[in-house]
Scaffold this motif. Structure first.
Motif: not given
Length: 221
Positions: A1-6, A9-11, A172-176
């Protein structure tokens, strides 16, 4: 869940930082200009500048779609320049956050510049200082605490932006997909542990932002 969770928040942090930088510059310049100007229609202009503060986020998102959509003049110009529309991109999230955060920065900057004794600036003019020197070496230092408080509030507002971002930038996960949108989606899928984890992070960050504002304002009293 690490990258998916953060990722959300980072975005959100990246979007808030860029939005805050934009409103810090524009809000400071406009706040300075409006603080020293008196003209017919000033009340109307100020009302328009502060309007995003009271408009529902969905209305802001709708207006952004109308102004920057593919069929608009601005939208068509962006497509010609960058070969892609701005909607459903990271920059759309930045633009939405900038619009809703701007009134807070503008209001703080304007009040900060209005609180400066004009005799100080006039004395500098008599001594030969030009307007640029007065702005950078007198006005900004004297209004610094107000500008800093406005920047912190703008950052917190941009960080928590949801409605306009969802409409204009999409999910958009990882984008918006910012943290507020991710929380909404987690709640919709009944993933309460994940939603609570994101909520906890957002509450913690927002709490620290408000504490910072209180400290800045208390030091000015």
């Amino acid at each position: 869940m690490g990258a998916y969770f953060w990722s959300p928040l980072i975005l959100s942090m990246e979007t808030a930082f860029v939005s805050c930088g934009i409103v810090l510059i524009i809000g400071t310049l406009l706040g300075r200009w409006m603080a020293r100007r008196h003209f017919r229609g000033k009340l109307l202009v100020e009302t328009l500048l502060l309007l995003p503060l009271v408009l529902p986020p969905t209305v802001v998102g709708f207006l952004l779609i109308i102004l920057f959509g593919k069929n608009s003049v601005l939208g068509s110009a962006i497509i010609c320049l960058f070969n892609q529309p701005i909607m459903f991109t990271w920059w759309a999230a930045v633009l939405a956050s900038t619009v809703v955060a701007f009134p807070l920065m503008y209001q703080s900057a304007k009040l900060g510049f209005e609180s400066i004794d004009q005799d100080i600036e006039n004395a500098a003019r008599v001594d030969g200082a030009n307007e640029r020197q007065i702005f950078f070496y007198i006005a900004i230092p004297l209004a610094f605490k107000a500008l800093l408080a406005g920047g912190v509030l703008s950052f917190a507002r941009a960080l928590g932006e949801f409605g306009a971002t969802l409409m204009f930038a999409g999910n958009l996960p990882g984008k918006t997909q910012t943290a507020p949108i991710a929380i909404y989606m987690a709640l919709g899928s009944n993933n309460m542990p994940l939603a609570w984890a994101w909520v906890g992070c957002m509450v913690g960050i927002s709490f620290l932002m408000l504490i910072a504002v209180h400290i800045i304002r208390a030091s000015d009293s």
